[in-house]
Scaffold this active site. Sequence first.
Site, short mmCIF file in Angstrom:
data_model
loop_
_atom_site.label_atom_id
_atom_site.label_comp_id
_atom_site.label_asym_id
_atom_site.label_seq_id
_atom_site.Cartn_x
_atom_site.Cartn_y
_atom_site.Cartn_z
N HIS A 154 0.87 -1.18 0.00
CA HIS A 154 0.00 0.00 0.00
C HIS A 154 0.91 1.23 0.00
CE1 HIS A 154 -2.73 2.99 1.89
NE2 HIS A 154 -3.71 2.24 1.48
N CYS B 108 -4.82 2.50 -3.60
CA CYS B 108 -3.59 3.03 -2.98
C CYS B 108 -2.45 2.02 -3.10
CB CYS B 108 -3.81 3.42 -1.52
SG CYS B 108 -5.06 4.66 -1.31
N ASP C 126 3.26 -4.62 7.89
CA ASP C 126 2.02 -3.85 7.78
C ASP C 126 0.86 -4.84 7.93
OD1 ASP C 126 -0.30 -2.68 6.88
OD2 ASP C 126 0.61 -1.73 5.12
N LYS D 230 -10.31 -1.00 10.50
CA LYS D 230 -10.51 -2.15 9.61
C LYS D 230 -10.90 -3.40 10.41
CE LYS D 230 -7.17 -0.44 6.25
NZ LYS D 230 -7.98 0.14 5.18
N GLN E 152 -4.40 -5.26 6.80
CA GLN E 152 -5.39 -6.18 6.22
C GLN E 152 -5.33 -7.57 6.83
OE1 GLN E 152 -7.76 -5.17 4.37
NE2 GLN E 152 -7.00 -3.23 3.60
N1 7TS Z 1 -1.67 -0.77 4.68
C1 7TS Z 1 -2.58 -1.53 4.04
C2 7TS Z 1 -2.22 -2.91 3.60
C3 7TS Z 1 -3.86 -1.01 3.84
O1 7TS Z 1 -4.77 -1.77 3.22
C4 7TS Z 1 -4.17 0.30 4.26
C5 7TS Z 1 -5.49 0.94 3.98
C6 7TS Z 1 -3.18 1.01 4.93
C7 7TS Z 1 -1.94 0.45 5.11
C8 7TS Z 1 -3.44 2.38 5.49
O2 7TS Z 1 -4.31 2.29 6.55
P1 7TS Z 1 -4.92 3.60 7.23
O3 7TS Z 1 -5.94 3.08 8.17
O4 7TS Z 1 -3.79 4.27 7.92
O5 7TS Z 1 -5.49 4.43 6.13
N2 7TS Z 1 -6.19 0.38 2.90
C9 7TS Z 1 -7.28 0.87 2.31
C10 7TS Z 1 -7.93 0.22 1.27
O6 7TS Z 1 -7.58 -0.87 0.81
N3 7TS Z 1 -8.98 0.94 0.87
O7 7TS Z 1 -9.03 2.05 1.62
C11 7TS Z 1 -7.98 2.01 2.52
#
Ligand code: 7TS
Length: 420
Positions: A137, A378, A214, A240, A217
């Site tokens: 990401h 992203c 990371d 999430k 997910q």
């Molecule tokens: N890493 C991964 C693998 C992610 O899927 C996401 C967000 C992030 C980091 C960032 O997370 P945040 O909570 O700090 O924004 N992924 C997604 C997505 O797949 N669709 O919207 C956000």
Amino acid sequence: MPQFVQEDTTGINPPRIDIDAVRAAFPILDQEVKGKPLVYLDSAASSQKPVSVIDAIAEYYRRDHANVHRGVHTLSERATDAYEGARERCRAFLGAAGTTEIVFTRGTTESINLVAASFGETFVKPGDVILVTEMEHHSNIVPWQMLCQRHGATLAVAPMTDAGEMDLEAFDRQLDRQPVLVAITHVSNALGTVNPVAALVRRARDAGAKVLVDGAQAVPHLSVDVKALDCDFYAFSGHKVYAPTGIGVLYGRESLLEAMNPWQGGGEMIREVTFDHTEYNVLPHKFEAGTPNVSGAVGLKAAIDFVDDIGLRNIAAHESDLLRYATAKAAEREWFRVVGQAAAKAGVLSFDIEGAHPNDVGMMLDAEGIAVRAGHHCAMPVMQHFDLPATVRASLGVYNTREEIDKLFASIDKIRDLLV
Ligand code: 7TS
């Protein structure tokens, strides 16, 4: 047994989640969108919240709110207990050795930026290599790129195969460059690939690197044990995993966090301040400058309780069944291309429909009450690998059903007839 799980009375089959009870716990699901019952298939972007999480936050504000760690008064003590109780809950959830290793952040993005800033400032020198993978990401790419620019370091990339799996030989070749830090995703948000993280961490650590995982997910779908993984850092976002937005966690190995400089200055993170000198607070407070997101932490604790009530194993079994079901339906349609064919996948069906732009598909699904994400997720380098501008992504949560997958495919068939 908790109310969300049904035991098999014969003892032969594994327990099953009671999907009606689970769905009833999510008030938002009970609504129509565009005159159709909502089908929410965008949990990888953000999951919905059970009533226990919503109530915990409301109760906290009704009864207990004050600033933490400062007041001598009763409400401040209650708020501090709630906040630190949530930290202990996160420690247990990740299998960390101590709460000193659990830093609250805004989410995965902030957790990674914290490491890039603090670890980077303390340890990264000109000429050093930082290794990421092709399936990251943007939030696990850009902070490292920015760090490399600041420090004269080099960003290296370990490629993936056309199935969307890590190429282990190529990964090893990149490790020959002796990176100071390797940053890898546990589960890909764009493809659903579950990486063999324990093995990747072992290889990277054997090569002398520190490793950040990371887990944004992964945490909603798999149980995680940072001690077993032996990673140095593990990041995830509350929103999430059925918790509110604006709260997340960085797990960090205590010896490393001790050695790292703080990244933000302010209240909470100090022990003593004069105009000549500041002595920093102990872990984990050294990394939590300013008034924290106390209600978010309260909500995160309630979300972890919810997940534990059902059991991640039961959640994973339910979601794997749905993913297998959806993948089989996809295979019946020769114009339906599943992007990401890894042997191990969690929660995500990313796809491309021959002759139809993903954004059009996403908008037409919305007209059917079906929420999916269409775009680059992203993860532009993933799209570049597959030479696609975007995909449509249906992603799963504990509340989804086979009936919803049927509706998704019925709508896709209709859209394909209209567009092609
Ligand atoms: N890493 C991964 C693998 C992610 O899927 C996401 C967000 C992030 C980091 C960032 O997370 P945040 O909570 O700090 O924004 N992924 C997604 C997505 O797949 N669709 O919207 C956000």
